[in-house]
Design a protein around this motif. Structure first.
Motif, PDB file in Angstrom:
ATOM      1  N   TYR A  31      -2.956  -0.050  -4.044  1.00 46.42           N
ATOM      2  CA  TYR A  31      -4.218   0.578  -3.645  1.00 46.42           C
ATOM      3  C   TYR A  31      -5.409  -0.237  -4.139  1.00 46.42           C
ATOM      4  O   TYR A  31      -6.302  -0.594  -3.380  1.00 46.42           O
ATOM      5  CB  TYR A  31      -4.242   1.989  -4.231  1.00 46.42           C
ATOM      6  N   PHE A  38       0.820  -1.217   0.000  1.00 47.97           N
ATOM      7  CA  PHE A  38       0.000   0.000   0.000  1.00 47.97           C
ATOM      8  C   PHE A  38       0.855   1.269   0.000  1.00 47.97           C
ATOM      9  O   PHE A  38       0.404   2.327  -0.432  1.00 47.97           O
ATOM     10  CB  PHE A  38      -0.923  -0.021   1.231  1.00 47.97           C
ATOM     11  N   LEU A  39       2.076   1.117   0.497  1.00 44.32           N
ATOM     12  CA  LEU A  39       2.953   2.274   0.718  1.00 44.32           C
ATOM     13  C   LEU A  39       3.055   3.270  -0.454  1.00 44.32           C
ATOM     14  O   LEU A  39       2.893   4.469  -0.248  1.00 44.32           O
ATOM     15  CB  LEU A  39       4.338   1.753   1.125  1.00 44.32           C
ATOM     16  N   PRO A  40       3.315   2.810  -1.695  1.00 47.78           N
ATOM     17  CA  PRO A  40       3.479   3.797  -2.779  1.00 47.78           C
ATOM     18  C   PRO A  40       2.263   4.695  -2.972  1.00 47.78           C
ATOM     19  O   PRO A  40       2.405   5.841  -3.367  1.00 47.78           O
ATOM     20  CB  PRO A  40       3.685   2.925  -4.024  1.00 47.78           C
ATOM     21  N   SER A  41       1.070   4.184  -2.683  1.00 48.92           N
ATOM     22  CA  SER A  41      -0.113   4.988  -2.963  1.00 48.92           C
ATOM     23  C   SER A  41      -0.321   6.114  -1.945  1.00 48.92           C
ATOM     24  O   SER A  41      -1.133   6.992  -2.180  1.00 48.92           O
ATOM     25  CB  SER A  41      -1.355   4.111  -3.035  1.00 48.92           C
ATOM     26  N   VAL A  42       0.380   6.094  -0.813  1.00 47.91           N
ATOM     27  CA  VAL A  42       0.214   7.213   0.123  1.00 47.91           C
ATOM     28  C   VAL A  42       1.268   8.290  -0.102  1.00 47.91           C
ATOM     29  O   VAL A  42       1.146   9.390   0.424  1.00 47.91           O
ATOM     30  CB  VAL A  42       0.251   6.784   1.616  1.00 47.91           C
ATOM     31  N   THR A  43       2.304   7.978  -0.892  1.00 51.77           N
ATOM     32  CA  THR A  43       3.399   8.936  -1.001  1.00 51.77           C
ATOM     33  C   THR A  43       3.194   9.917  -2.150  1.00 51.77           C
ATOM     34  O   THR A  43       2.445   9.661  -3.080  1.00 51.77           O
ATOM     35  CB  THR A  43       4.741   8.205  -1.189  1.00 51.77           C
ATOM     36  N   MET A  44       3.882  11.048  -2.044  1.00 55.64           N
ATOM     37  CA  MET A  44       3.705  12.132  -3.002  1.00 55.64           C
ATOM     38  C   MET A  44       4.206  11.747  -4.395  1.00 55.64           C
ATOM     39  O   MET A  44       5.355  11.361  -4.570  1.00 55.64           O
ATOM     40  CB  MET A  44       4.490  13.340  -2.494  1.00 55.64           C
TER      41      MET A  44
END
Lengths: 312, 275
Positions: free
Chosen positions: A188, A127-133
């Motif tokens: 995501y 999921f991590l990449p989808s929260v980052t800018m």
């Protein structure tokens, strides 16, 4: 008895009066509650929408003065080669990333839906990449893709290959951007699909197992058909966001990049026309086109879903 | 039988770990590069771990851009957007979910129509409003249109509708007015919905790119996203500096994500169930 009746009549009367008084108080309260959002949306969204439609039939100068030009922006748009190129690029982006993204996120969700340890750790990491800018992440990928010093080419050279201009070769740059887009969204969508899979009743699988269906058969005969509403949802949202790619392309492809024309998306063109070249009327027409295309695709999808989506 | 299922599990883990590798590598590479010297970062073949963990890139970036200021702008914009948007949305959502009033449905449908339109449609007129108000290159420009959200109103309305009506009726009979009911009873009960919206809005505001890029063009008034673009343009080959900027831009949201991962993931998971 008569007195009782009279009394109850009076009572209901006062109750009714109270109720309508309450209703009026409620109205006032309700209007106060909805006022900020309603006024804000009217001023910053609904009125701008109408204005934007109007702008698309006008020429808008630096001082925001409009002069009516009829359909000129639209006819210009149809004849604009750059518009067709950017539109083609965007379409390519959507056609490639949506199916591949769906495939990958269904695969990962299926793997995570099995009885293994550590699923929550996997979930978090995916999921991590989808929260980052997006802007920050695009910079990192640009560095990885760097032709001379990037890690990707270093590894290829280490294995005896030749370095590739990942973001400067017009033939492949758009695909490299797609990889970044997929990297950002697969986790995501996977979460949404996994939730859908976990919502399928266990009794279906138990019955299938008794009938001797293997896990592959169960996956294609139960999981996928039962998941179609979720797949549909993910597909629609991915198409809509795919048509609006901007951040990553803006960050990764500079104006002097040889792959510039082959990677520009419609929203990039909109941005440049409106805020770099100051052609606000023309840009407004482009935004209407984006809206129309998204609406059209969504309507076609909604109509087509009857053929493959199961709602029970 | 047991060993067969164990090898199957092993393969699942291997496949998942491969995916995790691809997912995590860019983050790892970003952090590792940020601690290298420019020379080491551009060395061919590259080193994987920095020879020495140096923080030079971080000190350079703070003096090169008005970085502290940009950071502060982003924090202010995110906090203001989140607090006010969530407050406004929850107020409206409560009224739409629980109070009968004239033109309720018409107003609601009008607001929902905003959801169907891609954001670019509003941008030019929104820009002109900010321009006319003389607010270009100011902090309020960053958050003004984002204070109002049709999506948030719709999301929270669902939460308010799922609460039992009896609670409210009891409170009304006890003589509470609507404002008290909203503030003291209903709002605390919709905490999961509020948390979802707070996370969604904060993430959106922090990562937002096109809007701040358009309205605030002077370096002192930028937010992190557009500032990174400027950084990339000015220090084209100073990769450790670029990566240091990227690290600092993503860290707050990643920290927030690790603290609230359950809420982050659950909020997203539910979005598909409704659909």
């Amino acid at each position: 008895m008569g007195d009782d009746m009279a009394e109850s009549k009076v009572r209901t009367g006062t109750v009714k009066k109270k109720a309508s008084k309450r209703a009026k108080k409620d109205w006032v309260a309700a209007y106060i509650f909805i006022a900020p959002v309603t006024l804000g949306l009217l001023v910053f969204y609904i009125w701008p929408f109408i204005q934007n439609v109007w702008f698309s039939f006008n020429e808008v100068n630096k001082f925001n003065m409009t002069s009516f030009v009829g359909m000129q922006n639209y006819t210009e748009m149809v004849q604009d080669k750059e518009m067709w190129t950017t539109f083609g690029n965007t379409l390519k982006y959507v056609i490639c990333t949506v199916p591949v993204g769906l495939f990958l996120s269904i695969c990962i969700a299926a793997l995570l839906n099995s009885k293994i340890k550590g699923t929550s750790v996997y979930r978090t990491l995916y999921f991590l990449p989808s929260v980052t800018m997006a802007a920050a992440v695009a910079m990192v990928w640009k560095w990885i893709y760097n032709e001379k010093m990037g890690i990707l080419n270093s590894v290829i050279r280490g294995m005896g290959g030749k370095g590739v201009g990942w973001l400067t070769d017009p033939k492949i740059a758009l695909y490299m951007i797609m990889i970044v887009g997929l990297w950002m969204t697969v986790g995501y969508n996977m979460i949404i699909l996994l939730a859908g899979m976990q919502g399928i009743s266990k009794s279906y699988y138990e019955a299938a197992a008794i009938d001797g269906a293997g896990s592959m058969q169960q996956f294609f005969k139960i999981t996928i058909p039962m998941l179609t509403p979720t797949i549909f949802f993910v597909m629609i949202t991915s198409i809509i966001s795919g048509f609006q790619v901007f951040d990553v392309v803006y960050m990764m492809i500079g104006k002097t990049n040889p792959a510039y024309t082959s990677t520009q998306t419609v929203v990039m063109l909109f941005y440049r026309q409106a805020f770099d070249y100051g052609h606000k009327g023309y840009a407004a027409a482009i935004s209407i086109l984006i809206f129309a295309v998204i609406m059209l695709v969504t309507v076609v999808q909604l109509w087509g879903q009857k053929k493959w989506v199961n709602y029970d | 039988m047991k060993s067969k299922s164990n090898t199957k599990k092993l393969f699942i883990h291997l496949a998942l770990l491969l995916g995790v590798g691809i997912t995590v590598f860019p983050f790892l590479w970003m952090v590792l590069t940020s601690f290298k010297t420019v020379g080491e970062a551009m060395q061919i073949p590259p080193t994987f771990f920095p020879k020495k963990f140096l923080t030079d890139a971080y000190t350079q970036i703070i003096s090169a851009l008005p970085f502290a200021r940009v950071y502060l702008n982003t924090i202010i914009s995110t906090v203001v957007t989140t607090v006010i948007q969530v407050l406004f949305c929850s107020m409206a959502a409560y009224a739409f979910a629980r109070i009968e009033f004239p033109f309720k449905n018409a107003i609601f449908v009008l607001l929902l129509s905003v959801l169907m339109v891609p954001g670019q449609i509003f941008l030019i007129p929104q820009y002109q409003i900010i321009q006319k108000l003389g607010l270009l290159d100011t902090i309020p420009a960053l958050f003004l249109p984002n204070l109002f959200s049709a999506f948030g109103t719709f999301l929270l309305r669902q939460f308010f509708m799922s609460l039992p009506k009896e609670l409210e009726e009891a409170a009304l009979l006890d003589g509470c007015n609507r404002y008290q009911i909203f503030w003291r009873i209903m709002l605390p009960l919709t905490k999961p919905g509020i948390v979802s919206l707070v996370i969604f809005t904060a993430k959106f505001a922090w990562n937002d790119f096109m809007w701040p890029l358009i309205v605030n063009t002077s370096p002192k008034m930028m937010t992190l996203g557009p500032a990174l673009s400027t950084l990339q343009g000015q220090y084209t080959t100073k990769y450790p500096m670029q990566m240091a900027g990227a690290v600092m831009a993503v860290i707050p949201i990643i920290v927030l994500f690790f603290i609230f991962q359950k809420q982050f993931i659950e909020g997203v998971a539910q979005s598909g169930i409704k659909g």
